[in-house]
Design an enzyme around this catalytic site. Structure first.
Site, PDB file in Angstrom:
ATOM      1  N   ASP A  59       0.721  -1.458  -0.460  1.00 25.63           N
ATOM      2  CA  ASP A  59       0.445   0.125   0.088  1.00 25.63           C
ATOM      3  C   ASP A  59       0.844   1.211  -0.478  1.00 25.63           C
ATOM      4  O   ASP A  59       1.876   1.156   0.323  1.00 25.63           O
ATOM      5  CB  ASP A  59      -0.664   0.008   1.216  1.00 25.63           C
ATOM      6  CG  ASP A  59      -1.731   1.120   0.840  1.00 25.63           C
ATOM      7  OD1 ASP A  59      -2.427   1.285   0.515  1.00 25.63           O
ATOM      8  OD2 ASP A  59      -1.741   1.796   2.632  1.00 25.63           O
ATOM      9  N   ASP A 108       0.009   5.233   1.205  1.00 32.01           N
ATOM     10  CA  ASP A 108      -0.347   6.146   2.356  1.00 32.01           C
ATOM     11  C   ASP A 108      -0.073   5.471   3.493  1.00 32.01           C
ATOM     12  O   ASP A 108      -1.326   3.918   3.473  1.00 32.01           O
ATOM     13  CB  ASP A 108      -1.446   6.571   2.294  1.00 32.01           C
ATOM     14  CG  ASP A 108      -2.008   7.890   0.723  1.00 32.01           C
ATOM     15  OD1 ASP A 108      -0.621   8.343   0.691  1.00 32.01           O
ATOM     16  OD2 ASP A 108      -3.452   7.539  -0.160  1.00 32.01           O
TER      17      ASP A 108
END
Length: 259
Positions: A22, A24
């Site tokens: 991922d 963020d």
């Protein structure tokens, strides 16, 4: 066309691990969407815009945010500057250095509900863009007026994910595509590194030899703990919570020694 040589066949089936990140609050230590808001003159969004958010329609909300920023005169350079100031998550660059040192074993991919401009800008300034074979995220580009135009990544039928992105669909399609390209050889193990609630769905596609790395005390970790405690059959992977990228390095080193 002649048949592939034995070395070529061996190369296509060599032990390779897939690592999915991922972005963020996983690669970077905050939300890139929150960081760019600081490029606004008063560094915050108006209440009417914040309150217009609809559950499950975050991409639509960010389209409005970026349009508002353009209306307020926020330039591409200002957005770029806000992005490159975002710090990496602790130990993350050490993890990427470790993976770069073992590139023959690891294939790296980003799967994120941010957008391509934010992600590529940050990865390039950090000098790590070339480590990632693929970035799956929402398209974003500047139009003639200087506004950053955001689009949804895809449509899907998963009832658990935001309307613009199901990371499990992305993961399953990528695994099938790469297995075909690798002459039918699947990855030996898949590692998924994340933090948020939308990282649960792809984790459910992992098998017993795979590992989910949820950031400790973040939503992904808490939700996976609940699944383990309820003995939910759909989660089959190993779970290794992490605080720093070094925690992940330590785990990967142990797995490399096992082979």
């Amino acid at each position: 066309m002649s048949a592939p040589s034995k070395p070529a066949l061996a190369a296509s089936q060599e032990r390779r691990f897939l690592v999915l990140f991922d972005f963020d609050e996983t690669i970077i230590n905050e939300s890139s969407d929150d960081a760019v808001v600081r490029a606004l003159p008063d560094q915050k969004l108006p209440d009417w815009l914040i309150n217009s958010y609809r559950e499950g329609h975050y991409n639509e909300h960010m389209q409005k945010v970026l349009a508002y920023m353009a209306e307020q005169g926020v330039s591409k350079d200002s957005i770029h500057l806000a992005l490159v100031k975002i710090p990496p998550t602790p130990g993350l660059l050490n993890l990427l250095q470790y993976l770069q040192n073992h590139r023959q074993d690891f294939e790296l991919v980003v799967v994120s509900d941010a957008n391509m401009f934010f992600i590529e800008t940050w990865l390039e300034q950090a000098g790590v863009r070339n480590l990632f074979q693929k970035i799956f995220t929402n398209p974003a580009s500047f139009d003639a007026s200087g506004r950053l135009v955001l689009l949804p990544f895809h449509s899907h039928s998963c009832p658990h994910c935001p309307d613009n992105m199901c990371k499990q669909v992305i993961l399953r399609e990528y695994l099938a595509k790469r297995q075909k390209e690798r002459g039918g050889a699947p990855f030996q193990r898949v590692f998924y590194i994340g933090d948020g609630a939308n990282d649960i769905c792809p984790s459910l596609a992992l098998g017993p030899r795979d590992t989910a790395f949820p950031r400790r005390e973040f939503p992904m970790h808490k939700l996976l703990l609940e699944m383990q405690q309820s003995q939910a059959a759909e989660f089959q992977a190993n779970m290794v919570p992490w605080v720093s990228g070094e925690d992940i390095v330590d785990c990967l080193k142990r797995m490399m020694e096992e082979r």
